[in-house]
Design an enzyme around this catalytic site. Structure first.
Site, PDB file in Angstrom:
ATOM      1  N   HIS A  79      -8.019  -5.319  -0.209  1.00 42.34           N
ATOM      2  CA  HIS A  79      -6.697  -4.554   0.424  1.00 42.34           C
ATOM      3  C   HIS A  79      -6.350  -5.039   1.732  1.00 42.34           C
ATOM      4  O   HIS A  79      -6.866  -5.600   2.442  1.00 42.34           O
ATOM      5  CB  HIS A  79      -7.298  -2.831   0.423  1.00 42.34           C
ATOM      6  CG  HIS A  79      -5.834  -2.318   0.476  1.00 42.34           C
ATOM      7  ND1 HIS A  79      -5.072  -1.832  -0.496  1.00 42.34           N
ATOM      8  CD2 HIS A  79      -5.431  -1.403   1.881  1.00 42.34           C
ATOM      9  CE1 HIS A  79      -3.967  -1.183  -0.106  1.00 42.34           C
ATOM     10  NE2 HIS A  79      -4.334  -0.838   1.229  1.00 42.34           N
ATOM     11  N   SER A 100       0.978  -1.194  -0.022  1.00 44.81           N
ATOM     12  CA  SER A 100      -0.239   0.160  -0.008  1.00 44.81           C
ATOM     13  C   SER A 100       0.883   1.430  -0.033  1.00 44.81           C
ATOM     14  O   SER A 100       1.520   1.577  -1.101  1.00 44.81           O
ATOM     15  CB  SER A 100      -0.835   0.075   1.264  1.00 44.81           C
ATOM     16  OG  SER A 100      -1.864   1.019   1.025  1.00 44.81           O
ATOM     17  N   ASP A 105      -9.642  -4.340  -4.866  1.00 45.91           N
ATOM     18  CA  ASP A 105      -8.993  -3.141  -4.194  1.00 45.91           C
ATOM     19  C   ASP A 105      -9.100  -2.351  -5.333  1.00 45.91           C
ATOM     20  O   ASP A 105      -8.473  -2.402  -6.507  1.00 45.91           O
ATOM     21  CB  ASP A 105      -7.837  -3.862  -3.799  1.00 45.91           C
ATOM     22  CG  ASP A 105      -6.944  -2.738  -3.175  1.00 45.91           C
ATOM     23  OD1 ASP A 105      -7.172  -1.569  -3.030  1.00 45.91           O
ATOM     24  OD2 ASP A 105      -5.674  -3.029  -2.851  1.00 45.91           O
TER      25      ASP A 105
END
Length: 371
Positions: A345, A201, A315
């Protein structure tokens, strides 16, 4: 300790197929418990309510409390309690470095049995958390498993967080952590030709940005970048050919409300003032277009280290992941792109709960061994 049978890992390793997206091949990993298209993985679905990335609190932006109140709450709720899956003794060491001008914690993990090997590969990992949160502890077990599987030294960087330390503090912390490892390779017993960077991320954003900065600076030498559902463009910044749309996601009618209520929010184009994470991370709106903030916007990706990009089917950052893979591949970078069917995610936070997290450790470790 695992919450799934070993056969799930076998399915993920052997049941892959190849699809095409943006003109590049994408390795599609199956969902061991769900073969239908457009459905969430059953284990992932069962855990979503307990994980920060799957929650939707229903609060409208106009009702949001001030940043100084909201950020501590968000930090407290990030992460997921995962499992240590190691089968050998892993040594853990800690030190603090100040090369960037900040005090940065640097954890390292390696199998005890390989301690006398002076030429081990290394991986430097940057945790996720939207630049404002996250923790080295959430990804510790993930890093330790890679250390075992790859017989490598894995470093875990406790970098500065925004808004207390906005851009470029976190980036510099991570860049200089990698440079520190490279400059002290002999002392750490690692091969300076086999140092990789990785992150998930926001950490994936840092891994991409550190790779760009290392290319620009000419040091340190990075052998591979592993970008796990990375954010590679910010707000509404984009390059020619890039588009983001919910239409890119095939969603079943049964799971439509769950998926579209919040799982696709990350990566969706927005104005800077609408993005809490970004507003905390950068002070100057023009920085949105800086390639170290939005790696997608780099003038050139030629000469970057080989790459593995891994994304989750449901995601919003999957669009970032697969488009950036296209950019890298078109620039001549040796690029592997993986999509985990049915996943959302932050799935690596759930190591031991979902087999996909362990499978990704295997994929990363195998790539490290081949360097």
């Amino acid at each position: 300790m695992r919450k799934y049978d070993a056969i799930a890992i076998e399915k993920l390793q052997k049941g892959t197929s190849i699809i095409e997206n943006n003109g590049i091949p994408v390795i599609l990993k199956p969902s061991p418990g769900e073969e239908r298209r457009g459905y969430l993985d059953p284990m992932e679905l069962s855990l979503m309510g307990d994980h920060w990335a799957g929650r939707s609190n229903g609060v409208e932006p106009t009702e949001m409390p001030p940043m100084e109140v909201l950020i501590p709450i968000m930090r407290e709720n990030m992460g997921f309690p995962n499992y240590n899956l190691n089968t050998v003794e892993i040594h853990t060491k800690y030190e603090e470095i100040t090369d960037s001008g900040n005090k940065v914690g640097l954890w390292r993990y390696y199998p005890r049995k390989s301690e006398k090997n002076p030429k081990r590969p290394a991986l430097v990992f940057f945790h996720g958390g939207g630049w404002i949160g996250g923790s080295v502890y959430t990804v510790e077990n993930f890093c330790k498993l890679i250390a075992e599987l790859a017989d490598a030294v894995v470093f875990n960087v406790d970098y500065s967080l925004a808004p207390e330390k906005p851009f470029p503090n976190g980036l510099n912390d991570n860049y200089y952590a990698v440079k520190h490892v490279y400059d002290h390779a002999e002392a750490y017993g690692i091969d300076p030709e086999k140092i990789s960077v990785a992150g998930d991320s926001a950490g994936g954003n840092y891994a991409a940005a550190v790779s760009l900065k290392a290319k620009d600076e000419g040091t340190p030498k990075i052998a591979m970048q592993v970008l796990i559902y990375p954010a590679v463009t910010m707000a509404d910044a984009k390059v020619e050919g890039y588009e983001w749309s919910e239409e890119f996601f095939e969603v079943s009618e049964e799971h439509k409300d769950i998926i579209k209520s919040g799982l696709l929010s990350l990566g969706r184009p927005s104005k800077m003032e609408e993005n809490l994470f970004l507003g905390a991370y950068i002070s100057n709106e023009e920085d949105i277009y800086h390639p170290y903030v939005s790696p997608m916007l780099a003038e050139s990706h030629v000469g970057l280290p080989k790459a593995i990009l891994a994304g989750a089917e449901f995601d919003g950052l999957r669009v970032h992941t697969e488009f950036y893979a296209k950019q890298l591949k078109e620039a001549g970078v040796d690029t592997t792109c993986i999509r985990y069917k049915g996943m959302t995610h932050a799935f690596i936070d759930k190591l031991g709960y979902v087999p996909q997290a362990e499978d990704l450790c295997i994929e990363i470790a195998n790539a490290i061994r081949k360097l």
